[in-house]
Motif scaffolding. Structure first.
Motif, PDB file in Angstrom:
ATOM      1  N   LEU A   1      -4.289  -5.892  14.496  1.00 37.27           N
ATOM      2  CA  LEU A   1      -4.768  -6.449  13.231  1.00 37.27           C
ATOM      3  C   LEU A   1      -5.905  -5.641  12.635  1.00 37.27           C
ATOM      4  CD1 LEU A   1      -4.566 -10.292  13.868  1.00 37.27           C
ATOM      5  CD2 LEU A   1      -3.034  -8.852  12.519  1.00 37.27           C
ATOM      6  N   ASP A   2      -6.751  -5.071  13.476  1.00 37.10           N
ATOM      7  CA  ASP A   2      -7.859  -4.272  12.938  1.00 37.10           C
ATOM      8  C   ASP A   2      -7.332  -3.098  12.112  1.00 37.10           C
ATOM      9  OD1 ASP A   2      -9.643  -5.940  14.118  1.00 37.10           O
ATOM     10  OD2 ASP A   2     -10.058  -4.645  15.839  1.00 37.10           O
ATOM     11  N   ASP A   3      -6.200  -2.535  12.549  1.00 36.76           N
ATOM     12  CA  ASP A   3      -5.636  -1.392  11.825  1.00 36.76           C
ATOM     13  C   ASP A   3      -4.978  -1.812  10.511  1.00 36.76           C
ATOM     14  OD1 ASP A   3      -6.449   0.227  13.879  1.00 36.76           O
ATOM     15  OD2 ASP A   3      -4.499   0.216  14.899  1.00 36.76           O
ATOM     16  N   LEU A   4      -4.592  -3.095  10.426  1.00 37.22           N
ATOM     17  CA  LEU A   4      -3.899  -3.572   9.239  1.00 37.22           C
ATOM     18  C   LEU A   4      -4.803  -4.345   8.284  1.00 37.22           C
ATOM     19  CD1 LEU A   4      -0.546  -4.829  10.840  1.00 37.22           C
ATOM     20  CD2 LEU A   4      -1.061  -2.593   9.873  1.00 37.22           C
ATOM     21  N   ALA A   5      -6.077  -4.449   8.628  1.00 43.28           N
ATOM     22  CA  ALA A   5      -6.994  -5.196   7.765  1.00 43.28           C
ATOM     23  C   ALA A   5      -7.084  -4.526   6.395  1.00 43.28           C
ATOM     24  CB  ALA A   5      -8.373  -5.274   8.411  1.00 43.28           C
ATOM     25  N   ARG A   6      -7.007  -5.348   5.358  1.00 42.26           N
ATOM     26  CA  ARG A   6      -7.043  -4.808   3.991  1.00 42.26           C
ATOM     27  C   ARG A   6      -8.381  -4.131   3.723  1.00 42.26           C
ATOM     28  NH1 ARG A   6      -9.022  -7.079  -0.699  1.00 42.26           N
ATOM     29  NH2 ARG A   6      -9.179  -9.107   0.321  1.00 42.26           N
ATOM     30  N   GLU A   7      -8.312  -2.932   3.151  1.00 40.43           N
ATOM     31  CA  GLU A   7      -9.505  -2.183   2.773  1.00 40.43           C
ATOM     32  C   GLU A   7      -9.497  -1.935   1.269  1.00 40.43           C
ATOM     33  OE1 GLU A   7     -10.767   1.144   5.282  1.00 40.43           O
ATOM     34  OE2 GLU A   7      -8.893   0.842   6.382  1.00 40.43           O
ATOM     35  N   GLN A   8     -10.647  -1.597   0.742  1.00 41.74           N
ATOM     36  CA  GLN A   8     -10.716  -1.232  -0.668  1.00 41.74           C
ATOM     37  C   GLN A   8      -9.992   0.101  -0.884  1.00 41.74           C
ATOM     38  OE1 GLN A   8     -11.923  -2.980  -3.339  1.00 41.74           O
ATOM     39  NE2 GLN A   8     -12.006  -4.609  -1.790  1.00 41.74           N
ATOM     40  N   PRO A   9      -9.279   0.238  -1.980  1.00 44.25           N
ATOM     41  CA  PRO A   9      -8.576   1.504  -2.233  1.00 44.25           C
ATOM     42  C   PRO A   9      -9.528   2.695  -2.275  1.00 44.25           C
ATOM     43  CG  PRO A   9      -7.826  -0.207  -3.754  1.00 44.25           C
ATOM     44  CD  PRO A   9      -9.027  -0.755  -3.040  1.00 44.25           C
ATOM     45  N   ASP A  10      -9.014   3.828  -1.886  1.00 52.79           N
ATOM     46  CA  ASP A  10      -9.760   5.086  -1.978  1.00 52.79           C
ATOM     47  C   ASP A  10      -9.603   5.586  -3.414  1.00 52.79           C
ATOM     48  OD1 ASP A  10     -10.747   7.650  -1.919  1.00 52.79           O
ATOM     49  OD2 ASP A  10      -9.769   8.198  -0.036  1.00 52.79           O
ATOM     50  N   ARG A  11     -10.493   5.146  -4.290  1.00 55.89           N
ATOM     51  CA  ARG A  11     -10.317   5.399  -5.715  1.00 55.89           C
ATOM     52  C   ARG A  11     -10.402   6.887  -6.066  1.00 55.89           C
ATOM     53  NH1 ARG A  11     -10.448   0.687  -8.794  1.00 55.89           N
ATOM     54  NH2 ARG A  11     -10.877  -1.160  -7.551  1.00 55.89           N
ATOM     55  N   GLU A  12     -11.207   7.628  -5.345  1.00 54.77           N
ATOM     56  CA  GLU A  12     -11.313   9.050  -5.651  1.00 54.77           C
ATOM     57  C   GLU A  12      -9.999   9.770  -5.317  1.00 54.77           C
ATOM     58  OE1 GLU A  12     -12.575  12.293  -7.316  1.00 54.77           O
ATOM     59  OE2 GLU A  12     -13.673  10.392  -7.364  1.00 54.77           O
ATOM     60  N   ARG A  13      -9.399   9.378  -4.197  1.00 57.87           N
ATOM     61  CA  ARG A  13      -8.113   9.993  -3.838  1.00 57.87           C
ATOM     62  C   ARG A  13      -7.026   9.566  -4.829  1.00 57.87           C
ATOM     63  NH1 ARG A  13      -5.353  10.658   2.093  1.00 57.87           N
ATOM     64  NH2 ARG A  13      -3.551  11.844   1.372  1.00 57.87           N
ATOM     65  N   LEU A  14      -7.016   8.275  -5.182  1.00 64.82           N
ATOM     66  CA  LEU A  14      -6.042   7.797  -6.158  1.00 64.82           C
ATOM     67  C   LEU A  14      -6.233   8.487  -7.490  1.00 64.82           C
ATOM     68  CD1 LEU A  14      -5.911   3.982  -5.409  1.00 64.82           C
ATOM     69  CD2 LEU A  14      -4.093   5.643  -5.049  1.00 64.82           C
ATOM     70  N   ARG A  15      -7.481   8.712  -7.845  1.00 66.06           N
ATOM     71  CA  ARG A  15      -7.762   9.400  -9.110  1.00 66.06           C
ATOM     72  C   ARG A  15      -7.084  10.753  -9.143  1.00 66.06           C
ATOM     73  NH1 ARG A  15     -11.529  13.261 -10.288  1.00 66.06           N
ATOM     74  NH2 ARG A  15     -12.021  13.509 -12.494  1.00 66.06           N
ATOM     75  N   GLN A  16      -7.167  11.498  -8.035  1.00 65.84           N
ATOM     76  CA  GLN A  16      -6.555  12.821  -8.003  1.00 65.84           C
ATOM     77  C   GLN A  16      -5.039  12.734  -8.044  1.00 65.84           C
ATOM     78  OE1 GLN A  16      -8.333  15.727  -8.278  1.00 65.84           O
ATOM     79  NE2 GLN A  16      -6.250  16.416  -8.732  1.00 65.84           N
ATOM     80  N   VAL A  17      -4.483  11.751  -7.313  1.00 68.88           N
ATOM     81  CA  VAL A  17      -3.031  11.583  -7.320  1.00 68.88           C
ATOM     82  C   VAL A  17      -2.560  11.199  -8.712  1.00 68.88           C
ATOM     83  CG1 VAL A  17      -1.105  10.242  -6.402  1.00 68.88           C
ATOM     84  CG2 VAL A  17      -2.941  10.961  -4.884  1.00 68.88           C
ATOM     85  N   PHE A  18      -3.266  10.242  -9.344  1.00 70.81           N
ATOM     86  CA  PHE A  18      -2.887   9.797 -10.684  1.00 70.81           C
ATOM     87  C   PHE A  18      -3.012  10.937 -11.697  1.00 70.81           C
ATOM     88  CE2 PHE A  18      -4.165   5.127  -9.694  1.00 70.81           C
ATOM     89  CZ  PHE A  18      -3.029   5.011  -8.890  1.00 70.81           C
ATOM     90  N   LEU A  19      -4.002  11.794 -11.507  1.00 69.44           N
ATOM     91  CA  LEU A  19      -4.134  12.965 -12.380  1.00 69.44           C
ATOM     92  C   LEU A  19      -2.930  13.879 -12.222  1.00 69.44           C
ATOM     93  CD1 LEU A  19      -7.883  14.001 -11.999  1.00 69.44           C
ATOM     94  CD2 LEU A  19      -6.756  13.283 -14.083  1.00 69.44           C
TER      95      LEU A  19
END
Length: 928
Positions: free
Chosen positions: A269-287
């Motif tokens: 469960l510790d590995d599956l606990a919801r975390e905040q998105p990595d917005r900087e990484r998503l920013r690069q992917v979305f770019l």
């Protein structure tokens, strides 16, 4: 998403996502209109996955989440070698996007779970059972009916629906409604599936047992073994015999469809606990994927730019405007942005002017704000129109041309370098308002275009987000959108301040970043020497406009409408009934049902009636397809040009003013819009006649200056092919020379047909066409076309070597270049998809040629603008390799000399450039 009834808000929830199922649904939800990047990469699946994860994480905020994927062949393949053997191969575009989907999951910090040799179903089943035993409730996210067998009080199913992960057709399935869809409770789903089988997975089932029969058998006898044991009791002989003959297949099928709960995975469960998105990484992917809306939703982390304190001042008095002008006059550079009442600067009035010379500090000068239209109630009392109240008056500054604003005008006309977004618009609107914008040195959109010509959007709003991690107040934020949108001039100037101030502030900050990139990518010379000097040239062309002969267009419209009526009557006479020629369904019914013509091409909605189909049918001797083609051509000419162009004449100037776009075509070519005067048809006689309606002012004539075979000359230079180079140096007919070499005859024995074929092959080579396209153009077999191409490259070995060199360069470096250093990035050339890779190869061979030709005429326009200044002559239009000028009759000889000199000297090649000049009293006459 609506709050699902099956979930208990007091218990932690584990969401288990069926990874491949979601990816497939996202891809096929957009199959009719796929989402692609400017470079052609299909991004439907990653976009759908991103949208879905946003909804899941924000709306449900699960305590735990994971995405499960298949990993290799499972034990089911050992049980049944044909298991999933009939599944359609994954589309190449979808397969290519799988790594992007993984990046999306990683960016949202959704763990990916796999067990080698196990299917996702078994891993999900094992994890769900483990989560239930620990008191969690489980949501399985998939549309796969196999998961119904796992539904129980602690486990529910979320079917995202046929609309794809971002769709609204989702369905929640729990113990209370699990039997509604299949007709059996969860504990009997495996028996149901064993009887039915599954065509998509090649699970055999029992032949002859369907969706109605299976639930009836289960309801009567229970599980599969009980059904088989009691098969003799079944009255219907067909069903009884099917069960007896298919007993072993049914037992095998049950093994195949049963989800195992013993996959080698542990519930951590510790590995599956919801975390905040990595917005900087998503920013690069979305770019990378050009997900512009998602970029806006997921604002990136703070940067040094975001820490700049912003101070935007609304300038209310002429005295304060004068003070600011004096202060800014000593600046190194000045960001400028005008706001107008129309996107067309020739029809706009100035609303306001924004200025900035240092980051975080800008000024907004309001000139044209006015009270919103007063809306009154039934008794005539004013109602609120925009925000707080109806304003009685707006404290605008005096007109920009007023004496008290001399300092502002002097600042705009000074030698200070000006920068901004779409400076051409600012140049035109300021001149119309009584001011001159001198030294337009840096346009953010043009800089972005030079760096990435394949990008779809170069707006300041998006660039600020991409490069500075700053969110600009958008125009739609202050005006609204759709029917509720308010004209910008009716928005109070206080409300526009953040928008206008941000435009110049962000442009100023952005310029430094873009300049660094231009230098790093060796684009600075292209930007400074060609693209930016072209801005005032294009502004002058747009301001000048071109005149038309209204009487000519009136007469031509009458003529076309008469011809349309005659063609329509003839079609209806042959058809024997009245037909709506703009209705595709009626065309299908007439052509393929009533007339029984052969169907040569189909669309999703039925037989195609497009131009290529009609041309085939017409070539076979059918009259109605020929007449429909004639009708469509007449109708298009009338609606697009003949009837429309007179409506576009500017009432103040009496001329038509097109817009030239520098940041649209990836090749570097200019495009024209509102109206598009580069696209006036010239292939049909009637289309060419439209040019007769474009006329010079009294006392002037038109001069058409057209580069002769410029792309072939550029190819000769780039390839260094001896035959091409010598032909152009000696001013011989290149198409005749090509024909002589290909057909192995003396030049004087080349027939017109040979020359035409050689001409087609020459240009087919430039555009990278293969034997299929060439065969279609020449009306010959593919074999003959292949032989022509092979003969061509045998004779012109330098051309072949050059084309292969460009392909290799694109594969190695990812881009090709023009002689001026303009780059075209070609990621498609590395694609595993043969079609996309072929497109990349054609682009690699053509772009340096077409792009160099585009650079050439831009340079020529810049040179000409300077040399025409002392003459009574002006450029009006650019149509790819052609310039149209309006020249005073007494200046004709000198102007023609200057035009030829500057155009032919615009670039030094190994072969001479040649310009053909035509003179006439209409645009048509210049070519006649």
């Amino acid at each position: 998403m609506p709050e699902p009834k099956p979930l208990d808000p007091n218990r932690p929830t584990l969401f288990l996502l069926d990874g491949y199922a979601l990816i497939y649904r996202a891809f096929f939800a957009m199959i009719s209109r796929p989402l692609t990047t400017s470079s052609g990469e299909n991004t439907s699946a990653p976009f759908g996955i991103a949208r879905f994860l946003i909804r899941i994480l924000e709306d449900y905020q699960p305590a735990y989440i994971g995405a499960v994927f298949d990993a290799g062949d499972s034990f089911r393949t050992e049980l049944h070698a044909e298991y999933k053997a009939t599944r359609e191969k994954m589309p190449d575009e979808l397969r290519a996007s799988l790594p992007r989907c993984r990046e999306i999951f990683e960016g949202f910090r959704v763990p990916v779970i796999e067990a080698d040799g196990w299917e996702a179903d078994d891993v999900i089943g094992t994890l769900a059972a483990g989560a239930e035993s620990q008191g969690l409730q489980v949501v399985i996210v998939s549309g796969d009916k196999d998961f119904y067998q796992l539904i129980r009080p602690g486990t529910v199913l979320l079917n995202p629906g046929r609309g794809g992960p971002a769709g609204v057709e989702e369905e929640w399935v729990g113990p209370s409604n699990a039997a509604d869809r299949l007709g059996v409770p969860p504990e009997r789903v495996t028996d149901y599936l064993a009887l039915l089988g599954d065509v998509s997975d090649n699970v055999p089932g029992v032949r002859g047992i369907g969706k109605k029969t299976a639930p009836q058998l289960i309801d009567r006898f229970g599980g599969l073994e009980s059904i088989l044991e009691h098969s003799e009791e079944i009255e219907a002989a067909r069903i009884r015999q099917a069960l007896q003959n298919g007993a072993e297949a049914a037992r095998l099928s049950k093994q195949l469809v049963t989800i195992r709960l013993d996959a080698p995975v542990q519930l951590e469960l510790d590995d599956l606990a919801r975390e905040q998105p990595d917005r900087e990484r998503l920013r690069q992917v979305f770019l990378d994927l050009e997900f512009h809306n998602l970029l806006r939703e997921f604002a990136p982390q703070e940067t040094e730019e975001a820490g700049v304190e912003e101070s935007y001042e609304l300038v209310r008095t002429a005295e304060r405007a004068a003070e600011i002008a004096k202060e800014l006059a000593g600046s190194d550079r000045l960001a400028v942005k005008t706001l107008g009442t129309s996107a067309d600067p020739m029809r706009a009035d100035l609303i306001g002017l924004a200025l900035a010379a240092e980051p975080g500090r800008s000024f907004y000068l309001p000139f044209g704000h006015r009270p919103p239209a007063v809306v009154r109630d039934d008794e005539g009392n004013p109602m609120l129109a925009l925000g707080d109240a109806v304003a009685e008056e707006v404290p605008n500054l005096p007109p920009l041309g007023a004496p008290e604003l001399l300092g502002v005008r002097e600042l705009l006309a000074s030698g200070v370098d000006k920068l901004g977004e779409d400076l051409k618009y600012d140049l035109l609107l300021l001149e119309k308002s009584g001011a001159r914008l001198a030294n337009p040195g840096f346009d953010t959109a043009i800089a972005s275009y030079c760096l990435d010509p394949g990008r779809r959007e170069h707006s300041l709003e998006l660039l600020a987000m991409d490069r500075l991690s700053l969110k600009l107040v958008a125009e739609m934020d202050v005006r609204g959108t759709g029917r509720s949108a308010v004209p910008l001039e009716e928005v109070p100037e206080e409300s526009v301040l953040a928008f206008a101030g941000g435009l110049v502030d962000f442009a100023l900050r952005l310029a430094g970043r873009l300049e660094e990139d231009l230098e790093r990518h060796a684009m600075a010379d292209l930007f400074k020497r060609i693209e930016m000097p072209l801005v005032p040239v294009l502004a002058e062309l747009e301001k000048t406009g071109i005149a038309i002969d209204a009487d000519f267009f009136d007469a031509m419209q009458t003529r076309i409408e008469r011809e349309l009526g005659l063609v329509r009557d003839e079609i209806q006479k042959i058809a024997g009934e009245e037909v709506n020629l703009r209705s595709v369904p009626q065309m299908r019914e007439l052509l393929f049902e009533k007339l029984g013509l052969p169907v040569t091409k189909r669309t999703k909605t039925g037989p195609s009636t497009d131009e290529s189909v009609l041309e085939q049918l017409a070539a076979a001797g059918h009259d109605i397809p020929r007449l429909i083609l004639e009708y469509r051509e007449l109708d298009k000419l009338n609606s697009t040009y003949v009837a429309k162009l007179p409506q576009l004449v500017n009432p103040e100037t009496g001329r038509i003013h097109t817009s030239f776009n520098q940041t649209v075509a990836a090749t570097g070519r200019l495009s024209s819009s509102d109206p598009n005067l580069q696209n006036i048809p010239i292939r049909s006689p009637l289309g060419r006649e439209i040019r007769k309606g474009f006329v010079p002012a009294p006392g002037y004539v038109f001069v058409g200056a057209d580069y002769s075979q410029v792309e072939l000359r550029v190819m000769a230079h780039l390839s260094g092919d001896p035959a091409f180079v010598s032909a152009f140096r000696e001013d011989r007919d290149i198409h005749r020379e090509t024909a002589a070499l290909i057909f192995d005859v003396a030049s004087e024995r080349v027939t017109p047909e040979m020359r035409d074929r050689a001409k087609t092959i020459n240009f087919a080579t430039i555009y990278g066409q293969g034997p299929v396209a060439l065969a279609a153009q020449l009306g010959i077999s593919r074999r003959e076309a292949s032989e022509f191409i092979e003969q061509y490259f045998e004779r012109f070995h330098g051309v072949r070597a050059y084309l292969e060199q460009m392909k290799d360069q694109a594969r190695d470096r990812g881009f090709v270049e023009t002689l001026s250093g303009r780059r075209r990035y070609i990621p498609e050339i590395r694609s595993k998809n043969p079609g996309m890779r072929g497109f990349g190869e054609r682009t690699a061979t053509n772009s340096p040629i077409q792009g160099t030709a585009a650079d050439l005429i831009k340079i020529a326009m810049i040179r000409l603008q300077r040399c025409l200044a002392p003459l009574d002559a002006r450029m009006l239009l650019q149509v790819h390799d052609e310039l149209l000028l309006e020249v005073a009759e007494h200046e004709l000889d000198e102007t023609c000399r200057v035009v030829r000199q500057e155009m032919e000297g615009a670039m030094t090649l190994d072969v001479p450039l040649k310009v053909d000049l035509g003179i006439g009293a209409s645009w048509y006459d210049c070519k006649a």
